[in-house]
Design a protein around this motif. Structure first.
Motif, PDB file in Angstrom:
ATOM      1  N   ILE A  34      -6.234   9.793   7.693  1.00  0.00           N
ATOM      2  CA  ILE A  34      -6.059   9.371   9.086  1.00  0.00           C
ATOM      3  C   ILE A  34      -5.769   7.881   9.102  1.00  0.00           C
ATOM      4  CG2 ILE A  34      -7.146   9.211  11.360  1.00  0.00           C
ATOM      5  CD1 ILE A  34      -8.915  11.569  10.537  1.00  0.00           C
ATOM      6  N   LEU A  35      -4.673   7.486   9.753  1.00  0.00           N
ATOM      7  CA  LEU A  35      -4.264   6.091   9.841  1.00  0.00           C
ATOM      8  C   LEU A  35      -4.484   5.578  11.257  1.00  0.00           C
ATOM      9  CD1 LEU A  35      -0.896   6.231   7.852  1.00  0.00           C
ATOM     10  CD2 LEU A  35      -3.167   5.609   6.995  1.00  0.00           C
ATOM     11  N   ASP A  36      -5.102   4.426  11.371  1.00  0.00           N
ATOM     12  CA  ASP A  36      -5.360   3.817  12.677  1.00  0.00           C
ATOM     13  C   ASP A  36      -4.219   2.868  13.013  1.00  0.00           C
ATOM     14  OD1 ASP A  36      -6.531   3.045  15.014  1.00  0.00           O
ATOM     15  OD2 ASP A  36      -7.978   1.675  14.101  1.00  0.00           O
ATOM     16  N   ASP A  37      -3.073   3.453  13.341  1.00  0.00           N
ATOM     17  CA  ASP A  37      -1.869   2.694  13.646  1.00  0.00           C
ATOM     18  C   ASP A  37      -1.193   3.385  14.825  1.00  0.00           C
ATOM     19  OD1 ASP A  37       0.629   1.512  13.810  1.00  0.00           O
ATOM     20  OD2 ASP A  37       0.914   1.377  11.655  1.00  0.00           O
ATOM     21  N   PRO A  38      -1.085   2.707  15.984  1.00  0.00           N
ATOM     22  CA  PRO A  38      -0.511   3.367  17.166  1.00  0.00           C
ATOM     23  C   PRO A  38       0.951   3.760  17.007  1.00  0.00           C
ATOM     24  CG  PRO A  38      -0.819   1.008  17.558  1.00  0.00           C
ATOM     25  CD  PRO A  38      -1.514   1.326  16.271  1.00  0.00           C
ATOM     26  N   LYS A  39       1.661   3.214  16.005  1.00  0.00           N
ATOM     27  CA  LYS A  39       3.060   3.575  15.796  1.00  0.00           C
ATOM     28  C   LYS A  39       3.218   4.754  14.830  1.00  0.00           C
ATOM     29  CE  LYS A  39       4.746  -1.091  16.749  1.00  0.00           C
ATOM     30  NZ  LYS A  39       5.520  -2.247  16.237  1.00  0.00           N
ATOM     31  N   PRO A  82       4.951   6.525  -9.906  1.00  0.00           N
ATOM     32  CA  PRO A  82       3.818   5.592  -9.893  1.00  0.00           C
ATOM     33  C   PRO A  82       4.174   4.276  -9.209  1.00  0.00           C
ATOM     34  CG  PRO A  82       4.008   6.626 -12.040  1.00  0.00           C
ATOM     35  CD  PRO A  82       5.224   7.035 -11.269  1.00  0.00           C
ATOM     36  N   GLY A  83       3.392   3.877  -8.220  1.00  0.00           N
ATOM     37  CA  GLY A  83       3.621   2.634  -7.499  1.00  0.00           C
ATOM     38  C   GLY A  83       4.592   2.752  -6.348  1.00  0.00           C
ATOM     39  N   ALA A  84       5.057   3.972  -6.022  1.00  0.00           N
ATOM     40  CA  ALA A  84       5.998   4.145  -4.915  1.00  0.00           C
ATOM     41  C   ALA A  84       5.349   3.723  -3.607  1.00  0.00           C
ATOM     42  CB  ALA A  84       6.445   5.603  -4.840  1.00  0.00           C
ATOM     43  N   ARG A  85       6.150   3.058  -2.753  1.00  0.00           N
ATOM     44  CA  ARG A  85       5.641   2.586  -1.468  1.00  0.00           C
ATOM     45  C   ARG A  85       6.541   3.081  -0.347  1.00  0.00           C
ATOM     46  NH1 ARG A  85       5.033  -3.708  -1.526  1.00  0.00           N
ATOM     47  NH2 ARG A  85       7.119  -3.539  -2.427  1.00  0.00           N
ATOM     48  N   VAL A  86       5.918   3.454   0.766  1.00  0.00           N
ATOM     49  CA  VAL A  86       6.645   3.852   1.965  1.00  0.00           C
ATOM     50  C   VAL A  86       5.985   3.183   3.158  1.00  0.00           C
ATOM     51  CG1 VAL A  86       7.398   6.070   1.014  1.00  0.00           C
ATOM     52  CG2 VAL A  86       5.252   5.926   2.297  1.00  0.00           C
ATOM     53  N   ALA A  87       6.775   2.973   4.218  1.00  0.00           N
ATOM     54  CA  ALA A  87       6.265   2.351   5.442  1.00  0.00           C
ATOM     55  C   ALA A  87       6.271   3.374   6.558  1.00  0.00           C
ATOM     56  CB  ALA A  87       7.125   1.148   5.820  1.00  0.00           C
ATOM     57  N   VAL A  88       5.156   3.461   7.254  1.00  0.00           N
ATOM     58  CA  VAL A  88       5.024   4.320   8.430  1.00  0.00           C
ATOM     59  C   VAL A  88       4.448   3.456   9.546  1.00  0.00           C
ATOM     60  CG1 VAL A  88       4.797   6.500   7.196  1.00  0.00           C
ATOM     61  CG2 VAL A  88       2.782   5.103   7.573  1.00  0.00           C
ATOM     62  N   GLY A  89       5.208   3.293  10.643  1.00  0.00           N
ATOM     63  CA  GLY A  89       4.762   2.387  11.695  1.00  0.00           C
ATOM     64  C   GLY A  89       4.654   0.976  11.142  1.00  0.00           C
ATOM     65  N   ASP A  90       3.491   0.343  11.347  1.00  0.00           N
ATOM     66  CA  ASP A  90       3.238  -0.982  10.792  1.00  0.00           C
ATOM     67  C   ASP A  90       2.398  -0.919   9.521  1.00  0.00           C
ATOM     68  OD1 ASP A  90       4.628  -2.274  12.810  1.00  0.00           O
ATOM     69  OD2 ASP A  90       2.868  -2.359  14.134  1.00  0.00           O
ATOM     70  N   THR A  91       2.267   0.248   8.948  1.00  0.00           N
ATOM     71  CA  THR A  91       1.405   0.464   7.783  1.00  0.00           C
ATOM     72  C   THR A  91       2.253   0.751   6.549  1.00  0.00           C
ATOM     73  OG1 THR A  91      -0.308   1.374   9.227  1.00  0.00           O
ATOM     74  CG2 THR A  91      -0.506   1.829   6.873  1.00  0.00           C
TER      75      THR A  91
END
Length: 319
Positions: A34-39, A82-91
């Motif tokens: 669960i992410l606490d990000d309104p976007k 390994p180390g992959a990054r993705v952006a969701v909203g501001d997170t």
């Protein structure tokens, strides 16, 4: 098994262990993460295991989408490495394997026995603030040779109090952003002790200059005293904001304070000191018993100013 890290800048805010797949990520309470990000959408991501045994991140129709960081691009699905990054909203999310090696453990400067820090003592903030306010009112009273103005005395108390509370609040917000805690009491104590020092420095310099007949050289001692107080306060404020070790923090604070001191004295160092119509003299009368080094005699004063008339005449001719 895979670990999902929630990043804030380069710092890991939270880690989640994912052992069963598919696993879901979103703002809704039915998700595994669960992410606490309104976007972030209520159901945003789904992590699935492929037939070949790999892991696939799939956007499940989120409103704001999912993005790859390097290079920045929207994506519908991504095979995890390994180390992959993705952006969701501001997170920003980063995926780590169980075999990921952690950095070398830092050597702690704190004592082995956990104890409350000095600046976090419950009474210190109020005691330091009260001392600073009393010192400010006393300084205003002693340096005024007119009839006592109670309005000025009240102002001399209210202004430092407002500055201390605002100062502590600003640093507390910085600590909340950087360290997840406000530390208002500690910042208030540090700020109040610094303010107490700034209030007491002029009186101390007056007594010191009178006792040892230091003359104009007392100004440089005053500058040094103010810079030391500034460095001390800034160092301890930053200790509650950053995670830097003492040496690195001390070096940064030293550079900042020296740079500030140079800017303050830039005009005098460049020989462009402005002309002031105010007389620079102590406004507090001190007993002669405090005089440890004899002051200049009247004859010595006139000898030192013998060339003053010539300089004035020369300037008048140039005009």
């Amino acid at each position: 098994m895979v670990f999902l890290e929630v990043l804030e800048g380069d710092t890991v805010q939270a880690r989640h262990r994912l052992e069963r797949f598919p696993a879901t990520v979103g703002r809704g309470y039915t998700n595994d993460v669960i992410l606490d990000d309104p976007k972030v959408s209520a159901n945003h991501l789904r992590i699935e295991r492929t037939e070949g045994g790999g892991l696939l991140v799939r956007d499940v129709g989120s409103r704001n989408g999912t993005f790859r960081l390097e290079p920045w691009a929207p994506l519908a699905e991504l095979m995890l490495t390994p180390g992959a990054r993705v952006a969701v909203g501001d997170t920003v999310l980063r995926f780590r394997g169980q075999s990921h090696a952690v950095e070398t453990t830092w050597v702690s400067e704190a004592p082995v026995v956990v104890r409350r820090r000095f600046f976090e003592q419950p009474q210190l903030f109020m005691v330091a603030l009260a001392a600073a306010l009393v010192a400010s009112a006393l300084s205003e009273y002693l340096t005024s040779y007119d009839k006592t103005d109670w309005g000025e005395l009240v102002y001399a108390v209210l202004l430092p109090a407002a500055i201390s509370l605002f100062w502590a609040g600003a640093w507390s917000i910085a600590s909340r952003i950087a360290r997840r805690q406000f530390y208002f009491r500690a910042h208030g104590a540090i700020g109040s002790l610094s303010l107490l020092g700034f209030v007491c420095v002029p009186g101390f310099l007056t007594v010191l200059g009178f006792s040892f007949s230091l003359g104009t050289s007392i100004q440089w001692l005053g500058l040094l005293g103010y810079l030391v107080l500034m460095a001390w306060g800034l160092f301890w404020h930053m200790r509650y904001v950053t995670r830097w070790d003492s040496r690195r923090l001390g070096a940064v604070v030293g550079v900042v304070v020296l740079g500030f001191g140079t800017l303050v004295q830039a005009q005098e160092l460049l020989g462009n000191e402005g002309f002031s119509t105010e007389l620079d003299f102590p406004r507090t009368l001190l007993p002669s018993s405090l005089r440890l080094v004899p002051a200049s005699t009247l004859e010595e004063f006139f000898q030192e100013t013998a060339g003053l008339q010539e300089q004035v005449d020369t300037l008048a001719k140039e005009e």
